[in-house]
Design an enzyme around this catalytic site. Structure first.
Site, short mmCIF file in Angstrom:
data_model
loop_
_atom_site.label_atom_id
_atom_site.label_comp_id
_atom_site.label_asym_id
_atom_site.label_seq_id
_atom_site.Cartn_x
_atom_site.Cartn_y
_atom_site.Cartn_z
N ASP A 286 0.83 -1.20 0.00
CA ASP A 286 0.00 0.00 0.00
C ASP A 286 0.86 1.26 0.00
O ASP A 286 0.61 2.21 -0.74
CB ASP A 286 -0.91 0.03 1.23
CG ASP A 286 -1.81 -1.19 1.28
OD1 ASP A 286 -1.87 -1.92 0.29
OD2 ASP A 286 -2.42 -1.41 2.34
N TYR B 211 -6.09 -9.87 10.51
CA TYR B 211 -4.90 -9.68 9.67
C TYR B 211 -3.65 -10.20 10.38
O TYR B 211 -2.87 -10.97 9.82
CB TYR B 211 -4.77 -8.19 9.32
CG TYR B 211 -3.69 -7.89 8.30
CD1 TYR B 211 -4.00 -7.81 6.95
CD2 TYR B 211 -2.37 -7.68 8.69
CE1 TYR B 211 -3.01 -7.53 6.00
CE2 TYR B 211 -1.39 -7.41 7.76
CZ TYR B 211 -1.71 -7.33 6.42
OH TYR B 211 -0.74 -7.06 5.49
#
Ligand code: GLA
Length: 373
Positions: free
Chosen positions: A181, A230
């Site tokens: 990202d 996650y």
């Protein structure tokens, strides 16, 4: 502001907006402003913290930051236009689980001395929605680092910016993310994909399809990666590495599949996803270069099944949206980003894209079309 109105705000408009927000808030002009884009990952999910391949593309939706000196040593005054919320942080404070952590972490990493001496003021504005799985936190980090670099007249290249932003997110905010990202936000290749090897950090810009468009649709389910899902996946991948005797799951190839299948659950599923997903990215890049949208679409569908069944990061609303996207005529569709909600990316024939969007809006009232590229 409606989604369509948000998308039509250009980067310059956004920089003007954040400047005005700063002036309205603090009564003086900012000394530096900068922005960074969100991303949609076209293929290669949960491969980046396993040393693998990813294929993100940046969006026209951005976060902008304005920065100026403050009046109180060590104090950081922050205002977000998006949340209409202000917060005072102290430079030596630790993360507290608030959105201002990203700003504080970046300032500590890149702008420590001035904040300790005189404090500073920050304003944030965005066209990028939060919690939609299109990377608002990485965009905020990269925009903040760029603004701090501009004010201290230092230059940071794409890789340095991405690594520093990732360090803030991992070590300060406490989210054990990969580098995709932050790298996408720093590389900023609008309208093109970035094929990134997350181990070497070598990358290649790949043009999109000539006649098909990528459409990003928010499922309406907010994703929250600081929840446990996650971090649990990251830990399961490490456990799979230890059991298989490799340093990173990237080191596996198809000859390891039999060994992987024999691992204890869920390590077998996690390793199988990473192995097959890395392969799919390599095949997808070939398909993109050959302008073969049908092949790319098939790989997206396989990627979604693998995320749903092996990596187990999808939710029923997202599965239904992927299914609806394909039924409405997309050649491919999949969950994009960290999962547990968030957005779907679909590949749609450009000639039918308006009708396709209408059909999705009609069938999924809580879904929102975020971008068509
Ligand atoms: C989040 C993380 C990325 C990546 C994706 C899943 O967006 O920040 O590093 O792991 O999830 O591909």
């Amino acid at each position: 502001m409606s989604d369509d109105a948000l998308a039509s705000v250009t980067r310059n408009d956004l920089l003007e907006q954040v400047t005005q927000v700063f002036v309205d808030r603090y009564g003086v002009c900012p000394e530096a402003v900068a922005s960074a884009p969100g991303r949609v990952n076209l293929l290669g999910e949960h491969t980046d913290y396993n040393g693998g391949f990813v294929l993100p593309m940046t969006l026209d939706l951005e976060v902008a930051v304005a920065l100026g000196a403050g009046a109180n040593a060590g104090a950081i005054d922050i205002y977000s236009d998006t949340f209409d919320e202000s917060k005072r942080r102290v430079v030596d404070e630790e993360a507290v689980g608030h959105w201002s952590d990203y700003i504080l972490g970046c300032l500590r990493a890149a702008y420590r001395e001035p904040t300790a001496d005189a404090g500073c003021r920050v304003a944030v504005a965005a066209t990028l929605p939060i919690g939609a799985g299109i990377s608002s936190s990485a965009a905020l980090e990269v925009a903040m680092l760029r603004t701090a670099a501009a004010l201290s007249e230092t230059h940071m290249d794409i890789t340095e910016t991405a690594k520093l932003a990732q360090r803030v997110e991992r070590d300060f905010v406490g989210m054990p993310c990969g580098i995709m990202d932050q790298f996408a936000a720093a590389a900023g290749s609008r309208g093109k994909a970035v094929f990134l090897d997350t181990r070497s950090l070598e990358f290649e810009i790949v043009p999109l399809f000539s006649e098909h468009r990528f459409v990003v649709v928010h499922s309406g389910v907010r994703h929250q990666l600081t929840d446990d899902g996650y971090a649990t996946r990251v830990a399961e991948c490490r456990a799979a590495c230890a059991a298989l005797g490799v340093e990173e799951l990237r080191d596996l190839d198809s000859t390891d599949l039999a060994r992987i299948n024999e691992l204890e659950a869920p390590m077998n599923r996690r390793a199988r996803h990473v192995l097959t997903e890395n392969r799919r990215v390599l095949d997808a890049v070939k398909a993109m270069k050959a302008d073969d949208s049908a092949c790319f679409g098939t790989l997206m569908v396989e990627s979604h099944a693998s995320q749903r069944d092996d990596y187990q990061v999808s939710v029923p609303e997202v599965d239904a949206l992927v299914d609806g996207a394909l039924r409405a005529g997309a050649v491919g569709a999949r969950l994009t980003g960290g999962g547990f909600g968030g957005s779907v990316v679909a590949l749609v024939d450009g000639a039918n894209v308006d009708a396709w969007c209408r059909s999705i809006r009609g069938r999924f009232p809580s879904a929102r079309i975020l971008a068509v590229t």
